[in-house]
Scaffold this active site. Structure first.
Site, PDB file in Angstrom:
ATOM      1  N   GLY A 211      41.818  64.330 115.335  1.00 27.29           N
ATOM      2  CA  GLY A 211      41.466  65.607 116.360  1.00 27.29           C
ATOM      3  C   GLY A 211      42.138  65.018 117.743  1.00 27.29           C
ATOM      4  O   GLY A 211      42.962  64.571 117.882  1.00 27.29           O
TER       5      GLY A 211
ATOM      6  N   GLU B 163      53.897  58.481 110.137  1.00 28.54           N
ATOM      7  CA  GLU B 163      53.281  59.093 109.231  1.00 28.54           C
ATOM      8  C   GLU B 163      53.288  58.544 107.912  1.00 28.54           C
ATOM      9  O   GLU B 163      54.591  58.170 107.446  1.00 28.54           O
ATOM     10  CB  GLU B 163      53.942  60.743 109.153  1.00 28.54           C
ATOM     11  CG  GLU B 163      54.075  61.452 110.347  1.00 28.54           C
ATOM     12  CD  GLU B 163      52.797  62.050 110.595  1.00 28.54           C
ATOM     13  OE1 GLU B 163      52.304  63.315 110.157  1.00 28.54           O
ATOM     14  OE2 GLU B 163      52.000  61.686 111.569  1.00 28.54           O
TER      15      GLU B 163
ATOM     16  N   SER C 242      43.918  59.023 112.413  1.00 31.79           N
ATOM     17  CA  SER C 242      44.800  59.489 113.829  1.00 31.79           C
ATOM     18  C   SER C 242      43.725  59.167 114.974  1.00 31.79           C
ATOM     19  O   SER C 242      43.819  58.165 115.349  1.00 31.79           O
ATOM     20  CB  SER C 242      44.772  61.083 113.519  1.00 31.79           C
ATOM     21  OG  SER C 242      45.442  61.862 114.532  1.00 31.79           O
ATOM     22  N   ALA C 243      43.151  60.226 115.606  1.00 34.45           N
ATOM     23  CA  ALA C 243      42.180  60.034 116.676  1.00 34.45           C
ATOM     24  C   ALA C 243      41.185  58.694 116.557  1.00 34.45           C
ATOM     25  O   ALA C 243      40.932  57.926 117.460  1.00 34.45           O
ATOM     26  CB  ALA C 243      41.502  61.146 117.137  1.00 34.45           C
TER      27      ALA C 243
ATOM     28  N   HIS D  92      51.123  58.799 114.417  1.00 31.10           N
ATOM     29  CA  HIS D  92      52.048  59.981 114.301  1.00 31.10           C
ATOM     30  C   HIS D  92      53.353  59.787 114.994  1.00 31.10           C
ATOM     31  O   HIS D  92      54.040  60.513 115.675  1.00 31.10           O
ATOM     32  CB  HIS D  92      51.723  61.364 114.908  1.00 31.10           C
ATOM     33  CG  HIS D  92      50.035  61.467 114.462  1.00 31.10           C
ATOM     34  ND1 HIS D  92      49.942  62.305 113.251  1.00 31.10           N
ATOM     35  CD2 HIS D  92      49.029  61.576 115.012  1.00 31.10           C
ATOM     36  CE1 HIS D  92      48.711  62.488 113.041  1.00 31.10           C
ATOM     37  NE2 HIS D  92      48.086  62.156 114.115  1.00 31.10           N
TER      38      HIS D  92
END
Length: 236
Positions: free
Chosen positions: A89, A193, A121-122, A158
């Site tokens: 997020g 990714e 991710s985050a 990413h």
């Protein structure tokens, strides 16, 4: 030899598959027979919906997941869980909430003592020394950019390689990482990714289906492929 165990995933969803499908086998191998996972949903606004999604996915992997935002005592929840998963997020919102809920130090202490940490991710961004290499907009202001410091390198998830056929004239992700290294000395892992970094038994290994690009101050970027051991690249 450290007993720190960390799994950092570039992205929660890979094109053509569902939520965490591409990482499920690695997560199960990493967590093993542990039963209870504490979820940190702070990177998204709707924490209830996010927690429900994570709970359903981890249930299919055989794990009981509860969310820290429903705990009466968040620090106690961190101290009593078998493992932690922090989802993706907005990294600024996530880090601000880790400070606001006073769980940053508790998470760091538990991981340094051997509790498995899974980030996506985050959730991978905040595992580094700072969040200075996130791609996210600063929609809120945390009290500091300093993060968990579970690994001695920055994460840039990413990671996208420059498209030679693109007419876009703005900065690339690589440009921004190189700008970071003009002002900072910490190495950066640009995770494509599908890529993951697994830290276990004192060794940092690139896992997943794609490679990573490693950036170090004053040196040319290095391409790495899955199963590469990365520790020498992060040594300073």
């Amino acid at each position: 030899m450290t007993n720190k165990r960390v799994l950092l995933i570039s992205n929660s969803t890979l094109y053509g598959s569902g939520y965490l499908d591409h990482a499920a086998a690695e997560i199960c191998d990493f967590l093993g027979d542990l039963k209870h996972v504490l979820f940190i949903p702070f990177a998204l606004y709707d924490r209830d919906a996010y927690a429900a999604t994570a709970k359903e996915r981890f249930s299919r992997m055989g794990y009981d997941l509860t969310s820290v935002h429903t705990a009466t005592n968040p620090v106690q929840a961190v101290n009593s869980t078998d493992a932690i998963f922090i989802g993706g997020g907005n990294t600024f919102r996530l880090l601000k909430c880790l400070y606001d809920f006073n769980v940053l130090e508790a998470i760091r202490r538990r991981v340094l003592d051997g509790m498995p940490y899974v980030g996506s991710s985050a959730g991978s961004n905040v595992a580094g020394p700072t969040i200075k290499t996130t791609k996210d907009m600063p929609i809120v202001q945390p009290p500091s950019f300093d993060a968990l410091g579970l690994v001695p390198f920055q994460i840039s998830p990413h990671f996208q390689d420059p498209d030679p056929n693109s007419t876009h004239m703005g900065e690339t992700q690589e440009d921004r990482i190189l700008q970071f290294l003009e002002e900072n000395d910490t190495p950066v892992a640009g995770l494509r990714e599908g890529a993951m970094v697994r830290v276990e038994n004192g060794t940092t290994t690139l896992k997943g289906s794609s490679g990573a690009r490693i950036f170090r101050k004053g040196q040319a970027p290095v391409e790495t492929t899955p199963l590469s051991v990365l520790d020498d690249l992060f040594a300073r």
